[in-house]
Design a protein around this motif. Structure first.
Motif, PDB file in Angstrom:
ATOM      1  N   ASN A 102      63.354  -4.240  42.387  1.00  0.00           N
ATOM      2  CA  ASN A 102      62.504  -5.169  43.109  1.00  0.00           C
ATOM      3  C   ASN A 102      63.333  -5.892  44.168  1.00  0.00           C
ATOM      4  O   ASN A 102      64.435  -5.454  44.493  1.00  0.00           O
ATOM      5  CB  ASN A 102      61.874  -6.155  42.124  1.00  0.00           C
ATOM      6  CG  ASN A 102      60.458  -6.542  42.502  1.00  0.00           C
ATOM      7  OD1 ASN A 102      60.172  -6.852  43.644  1.00  0.00           O
ATOM      8  ND2 ASN A 102      59.557  -6.524  41.524  1.00  0.00           N
ATOM      9  N   TYR A 161      47.728  -0.295  40.559  1.00  0.00           N
ATOM     10  CA  TYR A 161      48.728   0.204  41.505  1.00  0.00           C
ATOM     11  C   TYR A 161      48.657  -0.612  42.787  1.00  0.00           C
ATOM     12  O   TYR A 161      47.578  -1.069  43.185  1.00  0.00           O
ATOM     13  CB  TYR A 161      48.463   1.676  41.857  1.00  0.00           C
ATOM     14  CG  TYR A 161      48.456   2.605  40.680  1.00  0.00           C
ATOM     15  CD1 TYR A 161      49.634   3.158  40.186  1.00  0.00           C
ATOM     16  CD2 TYR A 161      47.252   2.944  40.052  1.00  0.00           C
ATOM     17  CE1 TYR A 161      49.629   4.019  39.099  1.00  0.00           C
ATOM     18  CE2 TYR A 161      47.238   3.807  38.966  1.00  0.00           C
ATOM     19  CZ  TYR A 161      48.421   4.340  38.491  1.00  0.00           C
ATOM     20  OH  TYR A 161      48.414   5.189  37.415  1.00  0.00           O
ATOM     21  N   THR A 162      49.804  -0.755  43.442  1.00  0.00           N
ATOM     22  CA  THR A 162      49.853  -1.360  44.772  1.00  0.00           C
ATOM     23  C   THR A 162      50.589  -0.419  45.705  1.00  0.00           C
ATOM     24  O   THR A 162      51.698   0.036  45.390  1.00  0.00           O
ATOM     25  CB  THR A 162      50.560  -2.724  44.748  1.00  0.00           C
ATOM     26  OG1 THR A 162      49.798  -3.644  43.962  1.00  0.00           O
ATOM     27  CG2 THR A 162      50.711  -3.288  46.156  1.00  0.00           C
ATOM     28  N   ARG A 170      52.213  -7.763  47.606  1.00  0.00           N
ATOM     29  CA  ARG A 170      51.440  -8.018  46.395  1.00  0.00           C
ATOM     30  C   ARG A 170      49.964  -8.027  46.775  1.00  0.00           C
ATOM     31  O   ARG A 170      49.599  -8.332  47.901  1.00  0.00           O
ATOM     32  CB  ARG A 170      51.839  -9.350  45.740  1.00  0.00           C
ATOM     33  CG  ARG A 170      53.275  -9.378  45.218  1.00  0.00           C
ATOM     34  CD  ARG A 170      53.482  -8.365  44.110  1.00  0.00           C
ATOM     35  NE  ARG A 170      54.837  -8.403  43.561  1.00  0.00           N
ATOM     36  CZ  ARG A 170      55.863  -7.694  44.015  1.00  0.00           C
ATOM     37  NH1 ARG A 170      55.696  -6.899  45.076  1.00  0.00           N
ATOM     38  NH2 ARG A 170      57.042  -7.768  43.448  1.00  0.00           N
ATOM     39  N   GLU A 173      45.241  -4.248  44.805  1.00  0.00           N
ATOM     40  CA  GLU A 173      45.507  -3.356  43.679  1.00  0.00           C
ATOM     41  C   GLU A 173      44.369  -2.358  43.488  1.00  0.00           C
ATOM     42  O   GLU A 173      43.210  -2.668  43.743  1.00  0.00           O
ATOM     43  CB  GLU A 173      45.718  -4.174  42.400  1.00  0.00           C
ATOM     44  CG  GLU A 173      46.936  -5.102  42.483  1.00  0.00           C
ATOM     45  CD  GLU A 173      47.105  -5.948  41.245  1.00  0.00           C
ATOM     46  OE1 GLU A 173      46.220  -5.901  40.363  1.00  0.00           O
ATOM     47  OE2 GLU A 173      48.120  -6.665  41.142  1.00  0.00           O
ATOM     48  N   MET A 187      53.913   0.690  43.576  1.00  0.00           N
ATOM     49  CA  MET A 187      54.225  -0.165  42.435  1.00  0.00           C
ATOM     50  C   MET A 187      53.189   0.063  41.344  1.00  0.00           C
ATOM     51  O   MET A 187      51.983  -0.069  41.583  1.00  0.00           O
ATOM     52  CB  MET A 187      54.251  -1.636  42.813  1.00  0.00           C
ATOM     53  CG  MET A 187      54.589  -2.558  41.635  1.00  0.00           C
ATOM     54  SD  MET A 187      54.986  -4.255  42.116  1.00  0.00           S
ATOM     55  CE  MET A 187      53.394  -4.810  42.739  1.00  0.00           C
ATOM     56  N   ILE A 189      51.738  -1.322  37.788  1.00  0.00           N
ATOM     57  CA  ILE A 189      51.687  -2.642  37.162  1.00  0.00           C
ATOM     58  C   ILE A 189      51.051  -2.509  35.786  1.00  0.00           C
ATOM     59  O   ILE A 189      49.994  -1.885  35.636  1.00  0.00           O
ATOM     60  CB  ILE A 189      50.853  -3.614  38.024  1.00  0.00           C
ATOM     61  CG1 ILE A 189      51.371  -3.621  39.470  1.00  0.00           C
ATOM     62  CG2 ILE A 189      50.861  -5.009  37.434  1.00  0.00           C
ATOM     63  CD1 ILE A 189      50.341  -4.036  40.483  1.00  0.00           C
ATOM     64  N   TYR A 237      54.899  -5.556  33.240  1.00  0.00           N
ATOM     65  CA  TYR A 237      55.938  -4.743  33.876  1.00  0.00           C
ATOM     66  C   TYR A 237      55.533  -4.459  35.325  1.00  0.00           C
ATOM     67  O   TYR A 237      54.360  -4.232  35.621  1.00  0.00           O
ATOM     68  CB  TYR A 237      56.099  -3.358  33.225  1.00  0.00           C
ATOM     69  CG  TYR A 237      56.315  -3.275  31.755  1.00  0.00           C
ATOM     70  CD1 TYR A 237      56.620  -4.377  30.962  1.00  0.00           C
ATOM     71  CD2 TYR A 237      56.207  -2.028  31.111  1.00  0.00           C
ATOM     72  CE1 TYR A 237      56.810  -4.246  29.599  1.00  0.00           C
ATOM     73  CE2 TYR A 237      56.407  -1.886  29.754  1.00  0.00           C
ATOM     74  CZ  TYR A 237      56.700  -3.002  28.995  1.00  0.00           C
ATOM     75  OH  TYR A 237      56.890  -2.857  27.641  1.00  0.00           O
ATOM     76  N   GLU A 238      56.517  -4.399  36.194  1.00  0.00           N
ATOM     77  CA  GLU A 238      56.354  -3.854  37.535  1.00  0.00           C
ATOM     78  C   GLU A 238      57.410  -2.764  37.732  1.00  0.00           C
ATOM     79  O   GLU A 238      58.597  -3.021  37.570  1.00  0.00           O
ATOM     80  CB  GLU A 238      56.526  -4.926  38.612  1.00  0.00           C
ATOM     81  CG  GLU A 238      55.412  -5.961  38.651  1.00  0.00           C
ATOM     82  CD  GLU A 238      55.643  -7.039  39.686  1.00  0.00           C
ATOM     83  OE1 GLU A 238      54.685  -7.775  39.991  1.00  0.00           O
ATOM     84  OE2 GLU A 238      56.785  -7.169  40.178  1.00  0.00           O
TER      85      GLU A 238
END
Length: 344
Positions: A102, A161-162, A170, A173, A187, A189, A237-238
């Motif tokens: 990150n 997801y991103t 951010r 999603e 990402m 998530i 979690y990411e």
């Protein structure tokens, strides 16, 4: 001076943890869902303590058994894992997508891995109630590798997801894997439920001992129901998957469909799931939840620090042996068994 009741004091803490964990191992092991199986059904990426193995006895206190961890906090020997993301080329071969840390200011020197959160009711509040840390032997999962529809995916709040425009993106999603190339990767998530039945450290499906009152993301959670009355930390979690080397449309399928596939064989993204195995040493997690430290301030190198931290070199040095010897970085087939060949 006005004295407050003990219960009010106990509920007044507003702690939140956010920290990075380097990769411990990438292989087909899953001691929660498939204990003893080596290999398990699909590949996982795992971070955390070095007590991880094909079998982790629920009666064993992982916080006492492990000797090192890939996580920032040296008292956290828990294990955190998800499936692995692959790129499917036009010729039918697969290549494992690399992970990356990150934001550098928060994960300086980290080797791949994930970002882990322990929040309370929200980032800034625990709803004025006691947050009870997990107990030795506790484990849970969220999501399911068998989910194959949008309707099924929607039942799991907080699995999203991103499509990253930058490492700090951010929002926006989606339930599915992004359908367009993402400038800074994808990402994944995973938000776990945070209401416990107060009795069981696990359940046959690894989920029913917990109840989800979350609304997705880091929004304020609803109250816990009477069936699961104990509020526990909200674990999330990411994982940042560096898909950028595959962003050329010339590499994507000729029909333009997105080319990324989970190690479960899922190209839609609905089967995203995650596992958690508690392993904080002693009362360290409860100590943090009872404090008012926030993110980086929780480490001992900060004024409000209540937890011990380790250097990037120390956490990157923690590893375990590979016990399932196979090619997990790329393969020509993807099902567990094709023409009597074992594949990733």
């Amino acid at each position: 001076m006005k004295w407050l009741p003990v219960a009010a004091l106990a509920g007044s803490a507003q702690a939140a943890l956010r920290f990075g964990c380097s990769t411990l191992t990438v292989q087909r092991l899953d001691p929660v869902v498939e204990p003893g199986n080596a290999p398990s059904a699909h590949v996982h990426q795992i971070v955390g303590g070095n007590a991880f193995n094909a079998t982790v006895d629920p009666s064993v206190d992982v916080g006492q058994r492990a000797t090192c961890t890939t996580c920032l906090y040296s008292e956290d020997f828990s294990n955190y894992w998800t499936a692995v993301l692959y790129f499917r080329a036009r010729n039918g071969s697969y290549k494992r997508v690399p992970q990356y840390p990150n934001a550098p200011s928060l994960h300086d020197g980290q080797k791949a891995g994930m970002t882990i959160y322990y929040t309370q009711e929200s980032f800034s509040s625990n709803g004025n109630q006691k947050i009870t840390a997990f107990k030795p032997g506790f484990r849970m999962t969220v999501g399911s590798p068998a989910t194959n529809s949008r309707e099924g995916a929607e039942k799991f709040h907080g699995l999203r997801y991103t499509c990253l425009q930058t490492v700090l993106t951010r929002g926006s999603e989606t339930f599915e894997l992004p359908k367009e190339p993402c400038p800074a990767g994808i990402m994944a998530i995973h938000h776990f439920p945070a209401c416990w039945d107060g009795k069981n450290l696990d359940s046959p499906d690894h989920q029913s001992h917990m109840y989800n009152t979350g609304k997705g993301g880091f929004q304020v959670a609803a109250s816990c129901p009477a069936s699961h009355p104990v509020r526990m930390p909200q674990v999330a979690y990411e994982t940042l998957w560096n898909t950028t080397e595959f962003n050329s449309r010339e590499l994507w399928p000729e029909d333009g469909s997105q080319p990324f596939v989970w190690s479960t064989g899922d190209a839609k993204g609905y089967s995203t799931h995650a596992d958690y195995l508690f392993g904080w040493k002693g009362d360290s997690l409860q100590r943090a939840m009872d404090s008012n430290c926030f993110f980086q301030d929780c480490g001992t190198d900060r004024a409000k620090g209540v937890l011990k931290v380790q250097t990037p070199a120390e956490k990157n040095a923690c590893t375990i042996k590979t016990t399932v010897n196979e090619d997990i970085d790329g393969c020509e087939c993807f099902q567990l068994r094709v023409d009597n060949r074992i594949c990733c």
